[in-house]
Design an enzyme around this catalytic site. Structure first.
Site, PDB file in Angstrom:
ATOM      1  N   ASP A 485      10.618   4.835  36.642  1.00 33.65           N
ATOM      2  CA  ASP A 485      11.636   5.720  37.203  1.00 33.65           C
ATOM      3  C   ASP A 485      11.187   6.378  38.503  1.00 33.65           C
ATOM      4  O   ASP A 485      11.997   6.928  39.238  1.00 33.65           O
ATOM      5  CB  ASP A 485      11.899   6.857  36.197  1.00 33.65           C
ATOM      6  CG  ASP A 485      13.145   6.607  35.375  1.00 33.65           C
ATOM      7  OD1 ASP A 485      14.011   5.875  35.839  1.00 33.65           O
ATOM      8  OD2 ASP A 485      13.228   7.170  34.272  1.00 33.65           O
TER       9      ASP A 485
HETATM   10  C1  BGC Z   1      11.662   7.368  31.019  1.00 30.06           C
HETATM   11  C2  BGC Z   1      11.696   5.869  31.038  1.00 30.06           C
HETATM   12  C3  BGC Z   1      10.856   5.352  32.167  1.00 30.06           C
HETATM   13  C4  BGC Z   1       9.465   5.937  32.136  1.00 30.06           C
HETATM   14  C5  BGC Z   1       8.620   5.518  33.305  1.00 30.06           C
HETATM   15  C6  BGC Z   1      10.241   7.858  31.016  1.00 30.06           C
HETATM   16  O1  BGC Z   1      10.227   9.228  31.121  1.00 30.06           O
HETATM   17  O2  BGC Z   1      12.340   7.808  29.870  1.00 30.06           O
HETATM   18  O3  BGC Z   1      13.015   5.414  31.167  1.00 30.06           O
HETATM   19  O4  BGC Z   1      10.813   3.952  32.042  1.00 30.06           O
HETATM   20  O5  BGC Z   1       9.543   7.340  32.117  1.00 30.06           O
HETATM   21  O6  BGC Z   1       9.004   6.080  34.494  1.00 30.06           O
END
Ligand code: BGC
Length: 815
Positions: A485
């Site tokens: 993200d």
């Molecule tokens: C989110 C995921 C994401 C991960 C890595 C998490 O907080 O819920 O959707 O893939 O972070 O960024």
């Protein structure tokens, strides 16, 4: 760890032996629609379905002391005031024990010859939380005491409840009847539900005004009514309604009394709302309290809960596993955590406030991978719900609210990995159940709600979306971000008040993701084998063609010499390449390319994994997300460069992505490394809890890495995709019992030193008892496979066609 507690695997409990753990150690209550968070000191809160829209009790996050609201019992014994869970009073106890079990928490505290036990649980299929309370006189003289219970009601909509005091201080309403407090704020207008908090035995008094019970200038550690030894029978009118009930007891030596407190969420449905003006209809609440007034009913509700979990876990149980951490994790706690992530996605934990995020599109799809074997029917519904938040052009709402099942418009879509995860969850469901009928289920697109497009249509839309949205190298465009993200290649944010996730123009962008390419390879292979199973070889061949094209692109454009490049930015410069100054190697593209089958025939898979070992891996910590960490903020990379080195996506050990490397090691046949890496992030295997700090029974989202000043510190426990993927790693890839469309594959990848193990796997109504032996001390490969004494070629056990419901499988490793 012994300084804070221990695992009691026979009871399937974690036992906490002192209340002041390094961080609050949380348990999750509820498995259907009513949920609660409960720490070892009874901290936490409860909600129905949606922690934002139907929160029943209050909780103040980021409080100090941490974890200071909850379901408290106070004992007033002469001058002494104490809580059996130690908090909030924190009076020293003569004995303390907390047992976190499967969907329940049992707290026992003793002081001054009195022991109070509080067993908190949510029975299956009920919208209630029960506290079964036993007060024992363990002394030689008669004990007179008052017990006070306490919860603080939330006005259901949690965000408004904690921000809009000019309104909320004037809306609170309650009714009191006998031993029951009915919290009915906003009931006269649009709500048709209320919260009940009652006691199954007569009470000596009550309070419903927080000011009256606690006092404006006091805290929960010294509530004035408790210190006075007497509730004031206050009626809240506005301000802050609470539920406090006083029970007076006189216990002879050795005697005890058991009764219950009931916290219930009640919907009126078609019942008349009022009995009289301002008097709500309390019929349902009365029924609930009457039902549990018989303690035998409380006990049988608890037995039902135990039975439910016994049944859930019996789908996969391993024995004789040479490593106790792997066995315990796979059998018990990992499955418990998968239930929590399935139910709560990333919405509600000690670190997720329940108001920030709802259900995540990619998160929930992945959560299904670790949950589907327990309750496939619920997974089925979830898949259809998630698919309905996809738009007809293939993009997906990144998050949605569980209560409304509608996408959250403030976050929107444009996370280009999202569509593909639906293929993984659907295939996992069909592998588990054989129910291909789900593919024909109509589930409209979010922008065409009435449409009758099928789930298979959604899946093809997802494939088409990825194929259509490719960049200059032929790799998938990343959009706002992919799984990571925080890798925001189109964001370019200079303004601190902007969200990294949704800022930035993704239309016309060139930024590409190798991780999505690997995920596409994996998804295309899944779908191709599904089509083959469905008897549609033409569609399978079409998918094989897309697979081959993408594989060629990955091998030609993304191989960096010793690992796979992570991405190409908006200017088509590589990210995660030896040519970068920082962030030279990222973990996700190694995991996904290898899992997608890249590097399989040319030695690159092994080489990429060895690069992970060289640059990212630390025994006992796990693998950092990338190396070297970013020391400065990069406009063109976004949030990933915003964290201090060694935390979160900036080279923290983000445990979720570690699991893909674990699978990678099994795919190249290195069982020793697969287990060693598995244990490096496994909470049960953590040794020093003053360093790790988080719960030893569930995974945390991240561990501070070697690049931080606090290496080994676990953060953000409970809600992480690590739960589902670690279960996949442990159960399907290391122990190797993997559902296929047409049978059960037995393909362990274990350390060569192991002699073998046994797994009981219930699969499509048949109990398979699989005994694996390893006389030649190999890591992988099948020598012989006997199914009920008959030899079977290959390593897939077919489903019995003669109605047998128990099958004995003997697998001898060593091809
Ligand atoms: C989110 C995921 C994401 C991960 C890595 C998490 O907080 O819920 O959707 O893939 O972070 O960024």
């Amino acid at each position: 760890m012994a300084q804070y507690g221990y695992f009691d695997d026979t009871q399937r409990e974690f036992v906490i032996t002192r209340p002041d753990t390094p961080l609050p150690w949380l348990n999750m209550l509820g498995q259907d629609e009513f949920f609660g968070l409960c720490t070892q000191t009874a901290g936490g809160y409860s909600f129905w379905k949606d922690a934002r829209l139907r929160r029943l009790t209050r909780y103040r996050y980021n409080n100090n002391p941490m974890d200071n609201d909850g379901r408290f019992l106070y004992v007033k014994q002469g001058k002494s005031v104490w809580n059996p869970g130690w908090k909030p009073v924190r009076a020293p106890l003569d004995a303390f024990e907390c047992r976190h079990g499967l969907g329940y928490t049992r707290i026992k505290g003793r002081k001054g010859g009195v022991e109070v036990e509080q067993l908190i649980f949510v029975p299956p299929d009920e919208n209630v939380e029960l506290w079964r309370v036993t007060v024992r006189n363990a002394s030689k003289s008669t004990q007179r005491l008052s017990l006070f219970s306490f919860v603080e009601f939330c006005f259901f909509e949690a965000l408004n409840d904690m921000t809009n005091y000019q309104r909320t201080y004037s809306i609170g309403e309650v009714e009191v009847e006998g031993s029951a407090i009915y919290h009915k704020t906003e009931y006269r207008e649009r709500r048709n539900h209320y919260t009940l908090f009652g006691c199954t035995r007569p009470v000596a008094g009550f309070d419903t005004s927080r000011d009256a019970f606690v006092g404006v200038h006091r805290g929960l550690h010294d509530p004035q009514a408790v210190l006075a030894g007497k509730c004031t029978n206050s009626h809240a009118y506005g301000w802050n309604p609470v539920g406090a009930l006083q029970v007076d007891l006189a216990l002879k030596p050795g005697k005890s009394e058991t009764f219950a407190f009931v916290l219930a969420y009640v919907e009126q449905g078609d019942l008349p709302k009022f009995d009289a003006p301002f008097v709500m209809n309390k019929a349902r609440g009365r029924e609930i309290l009457a039902k549990y007034s018989d303690i035998a009913v409380v006990d049988s509700a608890f037995s039902a809960l135990k039975g439910r979990w016994q049944d859930l876990l019996s789908t996969y149980q391993a024995t004789h596993v040479p490593n106790p951490h792997l066995q315990r994790t796979v059998n018990i706690w990992n499955q418990v955590q998968c239930m929590a992530t399935f139910n709560l996605s990333r919405s509600t934990s000690g670190y997720e406030t329940g108001i920030g995020r709802g259900m995540g599109y990619r998160d929930s799809n992945q959560d299904i991978l670790g949950f589907v074997h327990m309750l496939p029917a619920r997974a089925r519904q979830r898949i259809l719900d998630i698919a309905s938040t996809q738009l007809s052009d293939g993009t997906c709402f990144h998050q949605y609210q569980p209560l409304t099942k509608k996408g959250n418009a403030d976050v929107g879509g444009g996370f280009n990995d999202d569509p593909l995860w639906l293929i993984l969850s659907t295939c996992a469901y069909i592998r588990e159940t054989g129910d291909t009928g789900i593919l024909g289920e109509p589930c409209g697109y979010a922008d065409k709600p009435g449409s009758k497009d099928t789930l298979l249509h959604h899946i093809e839309t997802s494939i088409a979306f990825t194929l259509r949205n490719r960049g200059p190298h032929g790799l998938p465009l990343i959009g706002h971000a992919d799984w990571n993200d925080c890798l925001n290649l189109n964001c370019f944010s200079k303004e601190p008040n902007e969200s990294f996730q949704v800022t930035g123009d993704i239309a016309g962008s060139k930024a590409e993701s190798v991780m999505i390419a690997g995920l596409f390879l994996y998804a295309a292979r899944e779908l191709s084998s599904l089509y083959r199973f469905l008897g549609a070889p033409g569609d399978a061949a079409r998918l094989d063609g897309h697979y081959a094209d993408m594989l060629r692109t990955v091998e030609e454009k993304a191989w960096d010499g010793a690992w796979y490049t992570r991405a190409f930015d908006a200017e088509s410069r590589p990210v995660g390449s030896r040519r970068c100054e920082e962030g030279k190697i990222f973990i996700e593209s190694q995991g996904w390319c290898v899992m997608g089958g890249a590097g399989a025939g040319n030695g690159r898979a092994k080489k990429a994994l060895m690069s992970v070992e060289k640059h990212l891996y630390t025994p006992q910590l796990g693998c950092a997300l990338q190396w070297p960490p970013y020391s400065t903020y990069h406009l063109e990379l976004g949030e990933v460069t915003s964290y201090p080195p060694g935390y979160k996506e900036n080279a923290g050990v983000f445990t979720h992505n570690n699991t893909w490397i674990h699978i990678g090691w099994t795919l190249v046949g290195d069982g020793k490394r697969a287990l060693e890496y598995y244990l490096s992030i496994c909470p049960s295997a953590k040794k020093d809890h003053d360093v790790y700090r988080s719960e030893p029974y569930v995974y945390s989202q991240m561990t501070a890495s070697q690049f931080s000043p606090t290496p080994g510190e676990g953060k953000n426990s409970w809600l992480t995709g690590t739960a589902a993927w670690s279960f996949v790693v442990g159960s399907q890839y290391i122990l190797g019992i993997r559902p296929e469309f047409d049978g059960l594959r037995i393909d362990p990848c274990i350390p060569g030193t192991w002699k073998g193990f046994t797994v009981q796997r219930r699969f499509r109504g048949v109990m398979f008892t699989v005994t694996v032996t390893n006389p030649r001390r190999k890591s992988k490969g099948m020598k012989t496979l006997l199914v009920d004494g008959r030899r079977v070629e290959g390593n897939v056990v077919p489903l019995p066609t003669d109605g047998r419901t128990a099958v004995r499988v003997e697998a001898v490793l060593g091809a």
